[in-house]
Enzyme design. Structure first.
Site, mmCIF file in Angstrom:
data_model
loop_
_atom_site.group_PDB
_atom_site.id
_atom_site.type_symbol
_atom_site.label_atom_id
_atom_site.label_comp_id
_atom_site.label_asym_id
_atom_site.label_seq_id
_atom_site.Cartn_x
_atom_site.Cartn_y
_atom_site.Cartn_z
ATOM 1 N N HIS A 94 -3.529 -5.603 1.298
ATOM 2 C CA HIS A 94 -2.889 -5.758 2.610
ATOM 3 C C HIS A 94 -2.910 -7.220 3.042
ATOM 4 O O HIS A 94 -3.851 -7.633 3.730
ATOM 5 C CB HIS A 94 -3.658 -4.949 3.655
ATOM 6 C CG HIS A 94 -3.403 -3.490 3.608
ATOM 7 N ND1 HIS A 94 -2.375 -2.891 4.292
ATOM 8 C CD2 HIS A 94 -4.060 -2.489 2.971
ATOM 9 C CE1 HIS A 94 -2.398 -1.580 4.080
ATOM 10 N NE2 HIS A 94 -3.404 -1.305 3.288
ATOM 11 N N GLU A 143 -1.375 -8.644 5.356
ATOM 12 C CA GLU A 143 -1.318 -8.815 6.818
ATOM 13 C C GLU A 143 -2.720 -8.791 7.435
ATOM 14 O O GLU A 143 -2.922 -9.265 8.542
ATOM 15 C CB GLU A 143 -0.418 -7.743 7.452
ATOM 16 C CG GLU A 143 -1.011 -6.352 7.605
ATOM 17 C CD GLU A 143 -0.960 -5.510 6.325
ATOM 18 O OE1 GLU A 143 -0.690 -6.065 5.242
ATOM 19 O OE2 GLU A 143 -1.224 -4.292 6.414
ATOM 20 N N CYS A 193 0.835 -1.205 0.000
ATOM 21 C CA CYS A 193 0.000 0.000 0.000
ATOM 22 C C CYS A 193 0.872 1.259 0.000
ATOM 23 O O CYS A 193 1.520 1.548 -0.996
ATOM 24 C CB CYS A 193 -0.955 -0.050 1.192
ATOM 25 S SG CYS A 193 -2.346 1.070 1.039
#
Ligand SMILES: Nc1ncnc2c1ncn2[C@@H]1O[C@H](COP(=O)(O)OP(=O)(O)O)[C@@H](O)[C@H]1O
Lengths: 573, 80, 233, 80
Positions: free
Chosen positions: C203, C205, C86
């Site tokens: 993302h 994560e 990002c």
């Protein structure tokens, strides 16, 4: 002349006389400014205090009740959830993007001030009729401002509610809520103790923005109010993010005695409140305050509402740690004064005493009003509405589902980063409350904000009970046990006895429901004078509730139909 | 083809966070600069119209949409 | 194996990435402040998401000036895995470690939701274990993810197998209807020529634990870790 | 006090979503406009320096930080 000035500062003739009696002399201009903000509705709660006393605020789970920057409840595992809700109604009407953004900034500071890392934001929004010419602009501005600020600081916006109603056409509501988590034995208070301890200023420099914002928030809107513009501040979420990290890092060092954010009425209210809580005095040196504009005088510095600033009392001898931490985070900082044992709020500028007032005159001597109340006629006259069923029930349902107050909120919450922080187990659109796990533990909390102001309008007592019931029920539906509530009381003009009656009745209902549901009020906020062109909004006591799970495994699946053949049950009366 | 340019900055006294950050960046690069302000520029192209007509129209646009007078100041420049 | 997660002023997914490495994958990762000047002893670098320097001026523009970026460049040149997520992707673009630039989303709005992406190559440090065509469901959260690059460079990205992911439907159809931000060619992630430096808008994560609703992102971290200290393949 | 102004726009051919949105907004308000471009303006104030010195310095700032040549074009204006 001073009397005239006092009036311009929003102090009544009686209040000014009271000041003369207390001081035995005329206040200086600077003192008048300080007195006017401290005695404003926003800081002194002068019209609401007698009623707020009636709320239940204690319980074994309560770690911190009302009176500090935010409330705290014990969520087990040695952790506390720290939360608070606040209004930013009037600034958001004048400048929706920045008004809403700085509202989020303010509520975040209230929570991390206490040592908690913020883990979730919620909001409760009220706009006018969706077809009103101003609504679209206000709506996009407010949603954009909440997104712009919350996304950048990296705190997920995990839930909220939005309603449209004509009564908010000239006075929207922007109520923002933050919850954070801290170790119970590491909670910080906004208290200035230990005479001789240095007082530090950290964060962004002070400018001329927002001077008199606190007084503005307590004034009714009239035709000309859209011109009162410079009172709106511009937020800097980037700096706020640095401030969060720097403050949490400084807290780890053990050098902090007390810490408080500079919210409404900026440096004035933060220092006075800290001295008041500590039972001490404070002496400030204006020229030492970091400023970003030239030629500011003491009055301006004391009343500026520049954003992203904090006041910190440090243990003597630990001064250099402030510099180390704040310089690393590229923030401004300065020692601007010290704690005294005089019980006075003293301010000097280039050697000249600009303000020397007893702290108690600014706080406990502030006026308290038990304003007259009267029941509005509508309460007894209200008749149940008649709704005739139509032949096309399916069509009705489709129409209902598409109504502005019922339709999907996806366009709103997709603009909010609701996942950052890796806590969001159930985010917006997935359950009646947001569920946040606390990474690194097996704990989780649930949080919701609710109120149906139409119910409250029809019956403030029952309507507010319903709001408490709804918000705790929404938390309970996720599997969490509701532990505490916070409120944001948005009402009209308190000098109108009918509004005051609504207020008192709402408090009566809230007290009863919070007691019955064992969800004590641990913090709150009052926003009065929500009216435009003489028309008051519906009484809107927004409730926020936080509950906890014993373990992550107790989290229910949220409000979604899962599989074919699942059983559907109706529970309750 | 006539063109108007609207230059928009935060009003005096209103904080300009972007300017402050750019200032820091330029300093880190070793540039000496006293202050930096970051704003918006909106270029509007028109099919036709005299300077006066366009100026009047653009002023109206600024009031109605382009500028937020609460925090912003603006200047209109007309080019023909 | 030791991973550096670079922390800029305004980074806000640094702690999230550290959590995934340290607590979910059991791989040692530490935050490295942007003013540090050495990445000695690290085998891979993650530049996390967030708003470095508030995204003022342009996303990632200020961050490229940080001292640590020279070291990131050095590590990249030795073939170690460098992944920008990002805002990290934006920083890699601004730093010239990857070609192209980001424009505002065509909606002009921030968008946070789960999307599907199709893996386009398995020769990048982020997709090594993943067969081409794998569909991953990953969250996105950005206001400027509208990737753009000159025509020639786009062709070169395609010719050199540098397009790592494209936005797609849940069954892998790629098209405008599944593109959340208007990016050129529906691009969600790209790599440099040797595949070790990757920039991605999604993302991973946020999708590496079941409790958060999905584990598709884990494969990306596992690939990243698996790229190892071996350098260029 | 010398001042430089940098005007930054998306390069020709690069999508300008903000311009499109403003264009649509103006049309909805009944304004006739052929096209709109939205860009950035950066005002830099200096303690001192000749026009030539400042121009050279600002050009350097643009290359190093202020402008992304992949998508942006810029113009520098110097005022004394
Ligand atoms: N302003 C907002 N910010 C974030 N989330 C919101 C907001 N308004 C509504 N939501 C989310 O959208 C979902 C639907 O909201 P709402 O229609 O109020 O639901 P309900 O009536 O079922 O409580 C909820 O999950 C809520 O948290």
């Amino acid at each position: 002349m001073m009397e005239e000035l006092a009036k311009e500062h929003g102090l009544s003739a009686d209040e000014y006389q009271r000041i003369l009696d207390e001081l035995g002399r005329e206040p200086s201009l600077c003192e008048l400014g300080v007195l006017s903000v401290m005695w404003s509705e926003h800081c002194s709660y002068k019209s609401s205090r007698v009623h707020l006393k009636k709320l239940p605020t204690t319980g074994p789970q309560v770690v911190q009740g009302p009176g500090e920057n935010a409330g705290a409840v014990d969520i087990g595992g040695g952790l506390a959830a720290i939360f608070k809700m606040e209004s930013h109604n009037h600034p958001s009407f004048i400048e929706p993007y920045q008004g809403a953004a700085t509202g989020v900034g303010g509520i975040l500071r209230d929570v991390f001030t206490m040592g908690a890392r913020p883990i979730g934001n919620l909001n409760s929004l009220r706009f006018g009729n969706i077809n009103h010419p101003k609504t679209k602009h206000l709506f996009h501005g407010v949603v954009g401002g909440i997104a712009g600020y919350g996304n950048c600081v990296g705190v997920p916006t995990v839930g909220g509610e939005v309603y449209f109603d004509d009564c908010y056409n000239g006075n929207i509501l922007v109520n923002v809520f933050t919850v954070g988590v801290a170790k119970i034995d590491r909670i910080f208070k906004g208290s200035a103790t230990g005479p001789g301890n240095p007082v530090f200023y950290v964060g962004a420099g002070t400018g001329r923005d927002g001077i008199h914002g606190a007084t503005m928030a307590s004034e009714q809107f009239d035709e000309g109010s859209e011109d009162k513009r410079p009172t709106v501040q511009v937020g800097d979420p980037f700096r706020e993010k640095l401030l969060i990290e720097a403050c949490l890092e400084l807290m780890e060092t053990g050098a902090i005695i007390g810490i408080q954010d500079m919210g409404a009425a900026g440096l004035t209210s933060s220092s006075v409140e800290m001295a008041d809580r500590g039972g001490t005095g404070l002496r400030l040196v204006i020229e030492d305050v970091p400023m970003r504009e030239e030629g500011m005088n003491a009055y301006e510095v004391l009343l500026s509402e520049s954003q992203e600033r904090m006041l910190v009392v440090i243990a003597q001898g630990r001064e250099e740690e402030v510099g180390r931490v704040f310089s690393k985070w590229e923030l401004e900082w300065a020692k601007i004064g010290e704690v005294t044992d005089t019980g006075r709020f003293e301010v000097v500028h280039h050697g000249k005493v600009e303000c020397d007032l007893p702290v108690s005159v600014l706080t406990s001597s502030a006026p308290v009003y038990d304003r007259p109340q009267s029941e509005p006629a509508r309460i007894r006259e209200a008749q149940p509405a008649k709704v005739e069923p139509t032949a096309d029930l399916f069509g009705d349902l489709v129409q209902l589902l598409g109504a502005p107050n019922i339709c999907s909120r996806r366009v709103i919450y997709e603009q909010f980063d609701h996942m950052v922080g890796l806590g969001t187990v159930l985010g917006p659109g997935s359950a009646d409350a947001a569920v946040l796990r606390i990474p690194g533990t097996n704990r989780a909390i649930a949080a919701a904000v609710d109120v149906n102001s139409r119910f409250v309008y029809l019956n403030p007592y029952e309507g507010t009970k319903l709001a408490v019931a709804e918000v705790t029920r929404n938390v309970a539906c996720t599997g969490a046990k509701p532990l505490g509530t916070t409120d944001c009381l948005n009402f009209g003009d308190p000098t109108n006895p009918e509004i005051m009656w609504e207020f008192a009745e709402a408090i009566r209902g809230m007290a009863e429901a919070c007691l019955a549901l064992d969800a004590p009020i641990v913090g709150g906020n009052v926003s009065l004078y929500n009216a435009s062109a003489g028309k008051d909004i519906f009484p809107t006591p927004t409730l926020g509730c936080v509950g906890a799970f014993e373990s992550e495994s107790f989290i229910t699946c949220g409000s979604r139909v899962r599989t074919v053949d699942d059983l559907v049950a109706l529970v309750g009366v | 083809m006539p063109r108007a340019r609207v230059l928009i900055h935060n009003r005096k006294g209103v904080f300009d966070p972007a300017g402050k950050v750019v200032e820091g960046g330029l300093e880190r690069l070793g540039h000496q600069v006293k202050s930096v302000k970051v704003g918006k520029v909106i270029d509007l192209h028109f099919e036709s119209g005299t300077s006066e007509e366009i100026l009047a129209q653009v002023e109206k646009m600024c009031r109605e949409l382009l500028v937020n007078p609460v925090i912003e100041d603006y200047v209109v420049e007309i080019e023909e | 194996m030791r991973i550096a997660v670079i922390v800029f002023p305004g980074s806000n997914c640094d702690r999230d990435c550290l959590h995934i490495f340290n607590s979910v994958l059991g791989v040692q990762a530490v935050g490295v402040w942007h003013r540090e000047t050495s990445l000695e002893g690290f085998d891979g670098v993650v530049i996390p998401g967030g708003f470095s320097y508030g995204d003022y001026l342009r996303c990632g523009a200020m961050a490229k000036l940080s001292p640590i970026m020279d070291e990131v460049r050095r590590l990249a040149s030795t073939g170690r895995a460098v992944v920008g997520i990002c805002n990290g992707f934006q920083i890699l673009l601004e730093s010239g470690l990857l070609p192209g630039a980001m424009l505002h989303n065509r909606s002009l709005k921030f968008v946070c939701k789960r999307v599907d992406v199709r893996v386009e190559t398995s020769r990048s440090s982020a997709t090594r274990g993943l067969p081409r065509g794998t569909i991953l469901n990953l969250p996105i959260a950005h206001a400027e993810g509208n990737y753009t690059v000159g025509e020639d460079e786009l062709k070169s990205l395609e010719d050199n197998d540098q397009i790592v992911m494209r936005y797609s439907s849940s069954i892998g159809e790629v098209g405008d209807a599944f593109n959340p931000n208007g990016s050129l060619g529906n691009i969600a992630a790209i790599s440099n020529r040797s595949g070790n430096v990757v920039g991605m808008m999604p993302h991973p994560e946020r999708a590496s634990e079941l409790i958060l609703g999905g584990e598709d992102g884990r494969a990306i971290f596992e690939s990243f870790v698996g790229w190892g200290s071996g350098g260029v393949r």
